[in-house]
Every structure is written in structure tokens, then in C-alpha cells.
Design a protein around this motif. Structure first.
Motif, short mmCIF file in Angstrom:
data_model
loop_
_atom_site.label_atom_id
_atom_site.label_comp_id
_atom_site.label_asym_id
_atom_site.label_seq_id
_atom_site.Cartn_x
_atom_site.Cartn_y
_atom_site.Cartn_z
N ASP A 45 -49.54 -30.55 55.69
CA ASP A 45 -48.71 -31.51 54.97
C ASP A 45 -48.00 -30.84 53.81
O ASP A 45 -46.80 -31.07 53.59
CB ASP A 45 -49.59 -32.66 54.47
N ALA A 46 -48.70 -30.00 53.07
CA ALA A 46 -48.09 -29.29 51.95
C ALA A 46 -46.97 -28.38 52.43
O ALA A 46 -45.91 -28.28 51.79
CB ALA A 46 -49.14 -28.50 51.18
N MET A 47 -47.18 -27.70 53.56
CA MET A 47 -46.15 -26.82 54.11
C MET A 47 -44.91 -27.61 54.49
O MET A 47 -43.77 -27.19 54.23
CB MET A 47 -46.69 -26.08 55.33
N ALA A 48 -45.12 -28.75 55.14
CA ALA A 48 -43.98 -29.57 55.57
C ALA A 48 -43.19 -30.07 54.36
O ALA A 48 -41.96 -30.11 54.38
CB ALA A 48 -44.47 -30.74 56.42
N ARG A 49 -43.90 -30.47 53.33
CA ARG A 49 -43.22 -30.96 52.13
C ARG A 49 -42.45 -29.85 51.42
O ARG A 49 -41.37 -30.07 50.87
CB ARG A 49 -44.24 -31.57 51.16
#
Length: 378
Positions: A194-198
Motif C-alpha cells: 500500500d505504501a509503495m502504491a501511494r
């Protein structure tokens, strides 16, 4: 507490109840049962020298090569074998006991299907008949139901059209020495993705000169091999530290990345760096079916990207970690903390599907975190 050493530099993970050697003794007798025919040490196909191993399953229904990395060769062997075990469990789910239309199961679900990862142009509707599997609502004693199609990994080709429903990935698929370890591993993975996508390929640059501690030896190995390293901090609404490490070199001018999230910033950084090394070796070895020809066709001189406007020192990252992470002395406490933070971020509790097989005896789970995002290709 697990203690691994790389050239005299200790790294700790207090949420592992066995050493790599103890874990390998437990899983070695069942590797043949899950189709692992050999384990390959591919570390020195590259010049970096960070341990990378592969566990090969020729009859796999998805990827036949599972990869592992670590601070020691044994650690990377265990990592590769545990990944092979995880995927095997997801491939061997078998038929579900419950088969029913969506409309009949809606009152038994803790979240709407729209909060899960649906395929582009999916054809899911209330009358769609699906297989259903039980899942635990983490942080409660409740049980819910989730579509089995979200859990089953099977890339075998069949002479028939499949109705597009869900985008199936391995995100959140995890194993451990105990059920709690597996859940914690899976939670960290969904938070990381999720952090990577954001971040979308960006983030806050970690000043290279500020990196000390156990990651220093890993950085030295990259530098001695002529490989440049950039590390970014990807912000997560959960407050968990997530690092993205990007590596590149003139002799293999393709950018590879590795990422990791953890309550311990030093451990997250080490894991991101070792994963970046693993990505390079995977392309060099060329044995994974998902590599294709694009990696080698796009080779070119590395582009010099502008440094992000924001940067941070590693000490600042350490100091910014919420005190609760340091206080989570047990696996159960760490799981509870992550569940609360994911729930606060998304408004929905994460789910755990227990894939453990009695005949295998290794805890394997699939964590589903409704409303958390994931980059394409994961």
C-alpha cells in the motif's frame, strides 16, 4: 529472538521464535512433498554478494522458481523455501465447502466485495455464484466469508473462457514458525505494498551519508560491486516505516528495486536492500517465468533522476517511529498494533484466511486488507 550476523554485524528480529537453522530443520523433510526438487545458491551470478537462493518446483501451477534473500546464505535458503511453501498452499486449495450466489452471502461478509481487489471490467454481480472460504476478522472473535477465487493461485492454461472477477495476486500470502508470525508477516506485506502504491515511484529520499547500523555492510557490498543505491521512505498512513531501495550499475543498466515495511526501521532497510539485490540476481539468472525479455531489451545508460525535494536522515526516521512499535515485545502485541492501525486507516478490519494443512504442519495464511492498495504487477 532471531540473531543473524553478516560480517560481524548483528541484526535482530524479536518476533521470530526460531533461528533460520531451526526453521530449516523443520521444513526440510516436507520440501519434496510440496514439489521442491532443488535449492540453488545464485548469489555469485552477480558481483554484489548479498545471499540469494532459489527453490525450484518444476510442477508448480504458478511460478516454478521461488526466491529468497537474507543476511546469510542459510537465511536466504529458508526464505526461498518458505515462499515455495506459501505458494504451494495457495495452489492446492481444492474445492470450497460453500458455493452460493453473492446475494446470499452478503450478510456473512464483514466488508463489501467492492473493497476487495476486483479485476478490470469485472463481471461480478449479486447473482454470480462463487466458492466461499472462511476467514477470521483480525482483532475480534468473529468469522466472515471471502471468495475462494481471491485466494487460489493457478496460472495453468485451460481451453475455456474464464469470467473476469478478481485480480488474484500473492499480496498478503505469508508463512511463519507460528500462526502469529505468519499473520504478522502478511500484515507487514500488505502495508508495504500500500505504501509503495501511494508513493507511485517517489518518496522522501534517505540521505545516503546518514545510513549507519546493520545496513552499512549491505551498502558497502553494492558499492564495491560498482552498483549505485538510492533509498526512499514511502509514507504509510499506518505509521509503519516502509523503505524502497533502487539499485543500478553501468554494466547492467537497468534499475531494480526492493521494498520492505517493519516496525524496526533498521530491519526494514536491510530487507529492502536485500530484496533489491534479489531482483538483480533474478534478472541475471533468467529462470523465472515472469521475467520475459523486456528487462534485457530496455537496458540503457541509467537516467539521472533529480533528487526528491524532500530528504531525511535515517536517525530522523528512527526517532519518528511511534513508541508503540518499540513496546510491542511479543508477536501478538505487534499483530494487535498493526490491526488497529490498518483498521484506523481503512475503516475496515483486515482478514486472515488460515491455509495451514495438517499434513504439512507449517502455518500459512493469506491476509486480505480491504481498501489497502497495491501496485500493478504484485
Amino acid at each position: 529472538m532471531e540473531r543473524t550476523v553478516l560480517d560481524g554485524v548483528p541484526v535482530y528480529d524479536r518476533h521470530r521464535c526460531r533461528t533460520p537453522a531451526e526453521t530449516f530443520r523443520q521444513i526440510e523433510p516436507i520440501l519434496k512433498r510440496v514439489g521442491v526438487t532443488r535449492i540453488a545458491d545464485v548469489t555469485w551470478l552477480d558481483d554484489v554478494g548479498i545471499p540469494v537462493c532459489q527453490a525450484i518446483r518444476p510442477n508448480a501451477r504458478t511460478l516454478s522458481v521461488s526466491q529468497g534473500k537474507g543476511m546469510t546464505t542459510l537465511h536466504s535458503v529458508v526464505s526461498a523455501c518458505m515462499e515455495a511453501l506459501e505458494v504451494w498452499h495457495s495452489e492446492e486449495l481444492g474445492p470450497a465447502e460453500t458455493v452460493a450466489p453473492v446475494r446470499e452471502m452478503e450478510d456473512r461478509m464483514s466488508c463489501p466485495l467492492s473493497a476487495l481487489r476486483l479485476a478490470d471490467r469485472h463481471l461480478l454481480h449479486p447473482g454470480t455464484t462463487l466458492e466461499w472460504s472462511p476467514a477470521s476478522v483480525l482483532g475480534t472473535t468473529e468469522e466472515t466469508m471471502v471468495p475462494t477465487a481471491l485466494l487460489r493461485m493457478d496460472s495453468t492454461v485451460r481451453p475455456m473462457w474464464s469470467v473476469p472477477l478478481f485480480e488474484v495476486t500473492s499480496n498478503g500470502l505469508a508463512s511463519g514458525n507460528t500462526y502469529g508470525e505468519a499473520v504478522l508477516h502478511g500484515l507487514y506485506e500488505v502495508v508495504e505494498r500500500d505504501a509503495m502504491a501511494r508513493a507511485g515511484g517517489g518518496g522522501v529520499r534517505v540521505r545516503s551519508g546518514s545510513i549507519d547500523g546493520p545496513a552499512t555492510e549491505l551498502l558497502d557490498r553494492f558499492r564495491r560491486a560498482g552498483v549505485g543505491v538510492e533509498v526512499d521512505l514511502a509514507t504509510s498512513p499506518t505509521g509503519v516505516v516502509c523503505f524502497v531501495a533502487r539499485v543500478f550499475s553501468e554494466d547492467f543498466p537497468v534499475e531494480f528495486c526492493g521494498s520492505a515495511a517493519h516496525g524496526d526501521p533498521d530491519l526494514a532497510l536491510c530487507r529492502a536492500l536485500t530484496e533489491a539485490a534479489q531482483s538483480r540476481v533474478a534478472a541475471i539468472a533468467g529462470t523465472r517465468e515472469d521475467i520475459g525479455q523486456t528487462v534485457h531489451r530496455r537496458t540503457r545508460a541509467p537516467s539521472r533522476r533529480d533528487a526528491p525535494a524532500a530528504s531525511v536522515e535515517l536517525t530522523e526516521v528512527r526517532n519518528g517511529v511511534p513508541a508503540e512499535f518499540g513496546a510491542a515485545a511479543t508477536t501478538e502485541a505487534a499483530v494487535g498494533l498493526l490491526v488497529d492501525r490498518v483498521t484506523a486507516s481503512t475503516g475496515l478490519r483486515p482478514l486472515a484466511v488460515d491455509l495451514t494443512r495438517p499434513d504439512i504442519g507449517i502455518p500459512v495464511v493469506r491476509i486480505l486488507a480491504p481498501r489497502l492498495t497495491c501496485p500493478d504487477g504484485y
